[in-house]
Design a protein around this motif. Sequence first.
Motif, PDB file in Angstrom:
ATOM      1  N   ASN A  36       0.765  -1.236  -0.094  1.00  0.00           N
ATOM      2  CA  ASN A  36      -0.052   0.054   0.089  1.00  0.00           C
ATOM      3  C   ASN A  36       0.926   1.237  -0.188  1.00  0.00           C
ATOM      4  N   TYR A  41       4.076   7.169   1.983  1.00  0.00           N
ATOM      5  CA  TYR A  41       2.980   8.145   2.687  1.00  0.00           C
ATOM      6  C   TYR A  41       3.808   8.878   3.843  1.00  0.00           C
ATOM      7  N   TYR A  64      -5.461   6.123   6.126  1.00  0.00           N
ATOM      8  CA  TYR A  64      -4.851   6.220   4.653  1.00  0.00           C
ATOM      9  C   TYR A  64      -5.121   4.647   4.205  1.00  0.00           C
ATOM     10  N   ASN A  67      -8.980   4.291   3.384  1.00  0.00           N
ATOM     11  CA  ASN A  67      -9.299   5.051   2.045  1.00  0.00           C
ATOM     12  C   ASN A  67      -8.819   4.536   0.940  1.00  0.00           C
ATOM     13  N   ARG A  68      -7.787   3.594   1.078  1.00  0.00           N
ATOM     14  CA  ARG A  68      -7.213   2.683   0.034  1.00  0.00           C
ATOM     15  C   ARG A  68      -8.084   1.372  -0.195  1.00  0.00           C
ATOM     16  N   GLU A  70      -8.171  -1.193   2.020  1.00  0.00           N
ATOM     17  CA  GLU A  70      -7.628  -2.233   2.512  1.00  0.00           C
ATOM     18  C   GLU A  70      -8.392  -2.717   3.436  1.00  0.00           C
TER      19      GLU A  70
END
Length: 78
Positions: A36, A41, A64, A67-68, A70
Amino acid sequence: MDERQQILYMQARIIRLASERWNRSIPQIAELFAENDVLRYIEEGFGVFHVEGDEAVLEDVITYLKNRGEGSIAEING
């Protein structure tokens, strides 16, 4: 310690913290982070992250990852 070293140190601390908090091995966390692009990041956010505690940085990483999309992070974090 120069900024690059500080970034690497932060990345290592966040991996270790995630490993402890999520009861997963460091290699498992490293794989999740690699898949990821979490280390990138953290590096890009270092300007803000360096004034926050590790718990706050990990919470941001969790957001984060969610939002991806995962899915496993939801299972890990509840």
